[in-house]
Design a protein around this motif. Structure first.
Motif, PDB file in Angstrom:
ATOM      1  N   MET A   1       1.227  -1.534   0.083  1.00 36.85           N
ATOM      2  CA  MET A   1      -0.077   0.078  -0.282  1.00 36.85           C
ATOM      3  C   MET A   1       0.676   0.908  -0.089  1.00 36.85           C
ATOM      4  N   PRO A   2       0.561   2.352  -0.855  1.00 34.53           N
ATOM      5  CA  PRO A   2       0.792   3.531  -0.738  1.00 34.53           C
ATOM      6  C   PRO A   2       0.691   4.019   1.053  1.00 34.53           C
ATOM      7  N   THR A   3       1.384   4.775   0.565  1.00 30.39           N
ATOM      8  CA  THR A   3       2.382   5.631   2.756  1.00 30.39           C
ATOM      9  C   THR A   3       2.063   7.153   2.218  1.00 30.39           C
ATOM     10  N   ILE A   4       1.109   7.709   3.717  1.00 27.99           N
ATOM     11  CA  ILE A   4       0.598   9.293   2.898  1.00 27.99           C
ATOM     12  C   ILE A   4       1.424   9.742   4.196  1.00 27.99           C
ATOM     13  N   HIS A   5       2.312  10.600   3.951  1.00 26.14           N
ATOM     14  CA  HIS A   5       3.605  11.411   4.746  1.00 26.14           C
ATOM     15  C   HIS A   5       2.942  13.283   4.421  1.00 26.14           C
ATOM     16  N   LEU A   6       2.967  13.531   5.786  1.00 25.34           N
ATOM     17  CA  LEU A   6       2.410  14.634   6.051  1.00 25.34           C
ATOM     18  C   LEU A   6       3.272  15.480   7.504  1.00 25.34           C
ATOM     19  N   PRO A   7       3.836  16.708   6.478  1.00 17.60           N
ATOM     20  CA  PRO A   7       4.434  18.094   7.288  1.00 17.60           C
ATOM     21  C   PRO A   7       3.710  18.318   9.027  1.00 17.60           C
ATOM     22  N   ASP A   8       4.321  18.428  10.065  1.00 15.85           N
ATOM     23  CA  ASP A   8       3.932  19.260  11.885  1.00 15.85           C
ATOM     24  C   ASP A   8       2.999  19.268  10.959  1.00 15.85           C
ATOM     25  N   GLY A   9       2.302  20.771   9.987  1.00 16.37           N
ATOM     26  CA  GLY A   9       1.717  21.816  10.004  1.00 16.37           C
ATOM     27  C   GLY A   9       0.315  20.970  10.579  1.00 16.37           C
ATOM     28  N   LEU A  10      -0.088  19.844  10.125  1.00 15.56           N
ATOM     29  CA  LEU A  10      -1.387  18.760   8.950  1.00 15.56           C
ATOM     30  C   LEU A  10      -1.624  17.781   9.795  1.00 15.56           C
ATOM     31  N   ARG A  11      -0.616  17.183  10.711  1.00 16.30           N
ATOM     32  CA  ARG A  11      -0.525  15.708  11.191  1.00 16.30           C
ATOM     33  C   ARG A  11      -1.848  16.179  12.587  1.00 16.30           C
ATOM     34  N   ARG A  12      -1.639  16.694  12.974  1.00 14.94           N
ATOM     35  CA  ARG A  12      -3.026  16.733  14.008  1.00 14.94           C
ATOM     36  C   ARG A  12      -4.608  16.814  13.674  1.00 14.94           C
ATOM     37  N   TYR A  13      -4.873  16.997  12.289  1.00 14.75           N
ATOM     38  CA  TYR A  13      -5.726  16.272  11.249  1.00 14.75           C
ATOM     39  C   TYR A  13      -5.902  14.914  11.380  1.00 14.75           C
ATOM     40  N   ALA A  14      -4.562  14.270  11.067  1.00  8.85           N
ATOM     41  CA  ALA A  14      -4.377  13.014  11.355  1.00  8.85           C
ATOM     42  C   ALA A  14      -4.451  12.014  12.408  1.00  8.85           C
ATOM     43  N   GLY A  15      -4.595  12.794  13.165  1.00 13.05           N
ATOM     44  CA  GLY A  15      -4.769  11.926  14.497  1.00 13.05           C
ATOM     45  C   GLY A  15      -3.084  12.275  14.972  1.00 13.05           C
TER      46      GLY A  15
ATOM     47  N   THR B   1      -0.666  11.806  13.417  1.00 10.57           N
ATOM     48  CA  THR B   1       0.378  10.520  13.121  1.00 10.57           C
ATOM     49  C   THR B   1       1.106  11.328  11.599  1.00 10.57           C
ATOM     50  N   ALA B   2       2.866  11.387  12.130  1.00 11.36           N
ATOM     51  CA  ALA B   2       2.769  11.688  10.647  1.00 11.36           C
ATOM     52  C   ALA B   2       3.209  10.854   9.543  1.00 11.36           C
ATOM     53  N   SER B   3       2.763   9.227   9.274  1.00 12.67           N
ATOM     54  CA  SER B   3       2.586   9.012   8.208  1.00 12.67           C
ATOM     55  C   SER B   3       1.430   7.601   8.800  1.00 12.67           C
ATOM     56  N   PHE B   4       0.847   7.471   7.603  1.00 10.22           N
ATOM     57  CA  PHE B   4       0.180   6.420   7.110  1.00 10.22           C
ATOM     58  C   PHE B   4      -0.401   5.561   6.389  1.00 10.22           C
ATOM     59  N   GLU B   5      -0.461   3.747   5.829  1.00  6.60           N
ATOM     60  CA  GLU B   5      -0.361   4.092   5.029  1.00  6.60           C
ATOM     61  C   GLU B   5      -2.058   3.670   4.150  1.00  6.60           C
ATOM     62  N   VAL B   6      -1.978   3.817   2.684  1.00 11.91           N
ATOM     63  CA  VAL B   6      -3.490   3.731   2.323  1.00 11.91           C
ATOM     64  C   VAL B   6      -3.988   3.463   1.576  1.00 11.91           C
ATOM     65  N   PRO B   7      -4.673   2.584   0.808  1.00 10.00           N
ATOM     66  CA  PRO B   7      -5.294   1.391   0.226  1.00 10.00           C
ATOM     67  C   PRO B   7      -4.964   2.598  -1.705  1.00 10.00           C
ATOM     68  N   GLY B   8      -4.858   2.514  -2.597  1.00 11.85           N
ATOM     69  CA  GLY B   8      -5.343   3.034  -3.362  1.00 11.85           C
ATOM     70  C   GLY B   8      -4.431   3.117  -4.899  1.00 11.85           C
ATOM     71  N   HIS B   9      -4.996   2.630  -5.923  1.00  8.70           N
ATOM     72  CA  HIS B   9      -4.166   2.687  -7.009  1.00  8.70           C
ATOM     73  C   HIS B   9      -3.121   4.333  -7.667  1.00  8.70           C
TER      74      HIS B   9
END
Length: 90
Positions: free
Chosen positions: A1-15, A17-25
């Motif tokens: 699965m791909p991984t989404i990586h977020l900068p510090d300023g956006l991490r609070r909107y993802a609980g 976390t700095a990065s998380f896997e997501v399904p998708g092609h």
């Protein structure tokens, strides 16, 4: 699965976390999965029309992706989709 990586300023909107896997092609599929898991990210990453905000740069692994057909860009397992906030200055 791909991984989404977020900068510090956006991490609070993802609980926090700095990065998380997501399904998708494609980028569109990956973002849909990210927004399903973290709804607060939607307004921070994309406009009402679904385009990535202008103040964000998007990279697949080490390559910056263009904006024209961003949603259709393909992703492979293990790809890293990184969002970076542009820094203005003078």
């Amino acid at each position: 699965m791909p991984t989404i990586h977020l900068p510090d300023g956006l991490r609070r909107y993802a609980g926090g976390t700095a990065s998380f896997e997501v399904p998708g092609h494609t980028v569109a599929e990956a973002l849909a999965a990210a927004f399903a898991a973290h709804p607060a990210l939607r307004v921070r990453l994309v406009t009402e029309s679904g385009r990535v905000h202008r103040h964000l740069a998007v990279f697949r692994n080490e390559a910056e992706l263009g904006r024209d057909h961003l949603a259709e860009e393909t992703l492979a397992p293990g790809d890293r989709l990184t969002f970076l906030e542009a820094i203005g200055g003078g």
